[in-house]
Structure formats: C-alpha cells, structure tokens
Design an enzyme around this catalytic site. Structure first.
Site, mmCIF file in Angstrom:
data_model
loop_
_atom_site.group_PDB
_atom_site.id
_atom_site.type_symbol
_atom_site.label_atom_id
_atom_site.label_comp_id
_atom_site.label_asym_id
_atom_site.label_seq_id
_atom_site.Cartn_x
_atom_site.Cartn_y
_atom_site.Cartn_z
ATOM 1 N N ASP A 35 45.466 38.648 -11.815
ATOM 2 C CA ASP A 35 44.914 38.572 -13.171
ATOM 3 C C ASP A 35 44.074 37.317 -13.379
ATOM 4 O OD1 ASP A 35 45.941 40.954 -14.174
ATOM 5 O OD2 ASP A 35 47.726 40.009 -15.018
ATOM 6 N N TYR A 141 40.334 43.753 -21.031
ATOM 7 C CA TYR A 141 41.753 43.513 -21.260
ATOM 8 C C TYR A 141 42.036 42.023 -21.346
ATOM 9 C CZ TYR A 141 46.798 43.748 -20.460
ATOM 10 O OH TYR A 141 48.154 43.630 -20.568
#
Length: 146
Positions: A35, A141
């Site tokens: 991420d 996101y």
C-alpha cells in the site's frame, strides 16, 4: 523530494537496523507494505574505506546511485548496509510518515520470516493492485495527501 529523514523508533529499531546490518533489502511480503512502498526496500552497499573520507556526501551519492533505475517516489526509503535507514518525502512531515511506515514494514517482514523462513514475496499482481489503487493517475482508494 523536499525532505530526507534518518529514522529510529524505540520499539522497532532492532528489526529495522537488523535488516541494514545484514545488508538485506526488505521484501514485500504483503499488502500493508504494498500500500505504501512499491516493491522491496533496497539496501545500499557499505561505503568503502576511501569513501569514508567524505562520509556524509558519499552516503548521499551512494543512495542517489542506487536509485538511478528506481522510482524514488514509489520507494521512499533505503537501508544503508552497516548503517541504517533513510526516508524522504514531499515535506518533512511526509518524510517522517514514510519513516514510520518503513519501521512497521521492517518489523512485519522480520516477524514474517521468523514464522515462515521459506516465505516468498507477495506476487507482482497483488503488489500492483495495492500500490496503484492508492498512487498514480488512476488512484481511487485511501486518504488524500499522505
């Protein structure tokens, strides 16, 4: 890049510095790493005895040289063998944020290898999905501005 930070925390320093002292890059074993950091965190070689004569300058040059074929924004961290970690970012706060991420990634990778010494890095398609959903032109996101 506007800021660079050398980082140590009290809790995870052993894991983070152990990677650097071992001269090992930190592999991406899972989605938390992916991420924030696109791929492994590289480990630069140890400076030579001659390079130590201009220690700080040559440490910087070593890092710059290592990143000639890497995206320094996608991998905002490096380990220097026998030395320690460096992170950078778009601001001093972002460099510190990346340092905290690196600290956690090192700790998780250490625990992962302890539990499963034959573990393999996460597959590239998983790395791509998790990194690019938060970064780049098609990001969709997560929190903005981190």
């Amino acid at each position: 890049m506007r800021s660079i930070r050398r980082w140590y925390s009290r809790r995870s320093i052993r894991a983070l510095l152990s990677w650097a002292q071992a001269g090992r890059a930190i592999p991406c074993y899972g989605t938390t790493h992916a991420d924030y950091i696109y791929g492994e965190v590289p480990c630069a070689r140890c400076l030579t005895e001659e390079e130590l004569k201009d220690y700080e300058r040559n440490t910087g040059l070593l890092i710059v040289d290592l990143f000639q074929d890497k995206d320094y924004e996608a991998v905002p961290a490096v380990l220097c063998k026998n030395h320690g970690p460096f992170t950078w970012g778009t601001s001093p706060a972002n460099a510190v944020y990346n340092a905290v991420v690196l600290d956690k990634v090192a700790e998780m990778a250490h625990h992962t290898m302890t539990l499963n010494p034959s573990v393999k890095p996460a597959p590239q398609y998983l790395l791509d999905k998790h990194y690019f959903r938060k970064h780049g032109d098609n990001a969709y996101y997560g929190q903005e501005g981190l």
